[in-house]
Design an enzyme around this catalytic site. Sequence first.
Site, mmCIF file in Angstrom:
data_model
loop_
_atom_site.group_PDB
_atom_site.id
_atom_site.type_symbol
_atom_site.label_atom_id
_atom_site.label_comp_id
_atom_site.label_asym_id
_atom_site.label_seq_id
_atom_site.Cartn_x
_atom_site.Cartn_y
_atom_site.Cartn_z
ATOM 1 N N SER A 131 0.851 -1.182 0.000
ATOM 2 C CA SER A 131 0.000 0.000 0.000
ATOM 3 C C SER A 131 0.889 1.235 0.000
ATOM 4 O O SER A 131 1.839 1.335 0.778
ATOM 5 C CB SER A 131 -0.896 -0.001 1.245
ATOM 6 O OG SER A 131 -1.675 1.173 1.300
ATOM 7 N N GLY A 132 0.617 2.167 -0.910
ATOM 8 C CA GLY A 132 1.425 3.373 -0.992
ATOM 9 C C GLY A 132 2.658 3.240 -1.851
ATOM 10 O O GLY A 132 3.458 4.176 -1.946
ATOM 11 N N SER A 133 2.822 2.082 -2.503
ATOM 12 C CA SER A 133 4.017 1.863 -3.323
ATOM 13 C C SER A 133 3.978 2.639 -4.632
ATOM 14 O O SER A 133 5.017 2.902 -5.247
ATOM 15 C CB SER A 133 4.189 0.374 -3.626
ATOM 16 O OG SER A 133 3.088 -0.121 -4.373
ATOM 17 N N SER A 162 -2.390 -7.553 -3.723
ATOM 18 C CA SER A 162 -2.297 -8.998 -4.002
ATOM 19 C C SER A 162 -1.075 -9.596 -3.318
ATOM 20 O O SER A 162 -0.123 -10.002 -3.973
ATOM 21 C CB SER A 162 -2.284 -9.266 -5.510
ATOM 22 O OG SER A 162 -1.354 -8.471 -6.209
#
Length: 208
Positions: A43-45, A115
Amino acid sequence: MSDSNQNPTKSDNVVWHQHNVSHQQRINVNGHQAAVLWYTGLSGSGKSTVANAVDQKLFERGCHTYVLDGDNVRHGLNGDLTFSDKDRVENIRRIGEVSKLFVDAGLIVSTAFISPFAVDRKMVRDLMPQGQFIEVFVDTPLEICEKRDPKGLYKKARNGEIKNFTGIDSAYDRPESPEVHLDTRGLDIEQCADAVIAKLDELGLLTV
């Protein structure tokens, strides 16, 4: 796609209906191959940002595309799912099946989902025809994602307000051999998008 490709646990009393317009005919009309670009990362990548940058470049080249974003899908199709490990698996199963339909329609579909589990990503890869699943690992270290924290989710996870948060109290299986590995520590958004487009060109997916 034949009935042999269907889920062995499918509902009873259903038969696969063959389309009059074939997959190859759709590809010929679109002028490019079909594929799913499966963006995975914490998340946030930057998954959604990169996916949309690539989608814009493909659109400008006249490609038929669509982006399935993790948050957007949870507003509708997967709105009934939590973030437990069990529901994460179901989330990816549903998106895999939807992506398969987009690919059958001859589109280049991008999916931006954490995922986190390798087995689930393999499940989706196995759904697709050979060469039509392109895994894109948006490799951004946890400390950078947590510093960005655009939705404030890491702060909530650290405070115990969110459970089963990937990278904090739920595992993330790093892809071992993705088709595209984007180390965002040394690449900006434009460079990431260009790298994905270059791989699609290399694989011959942008021509018939």
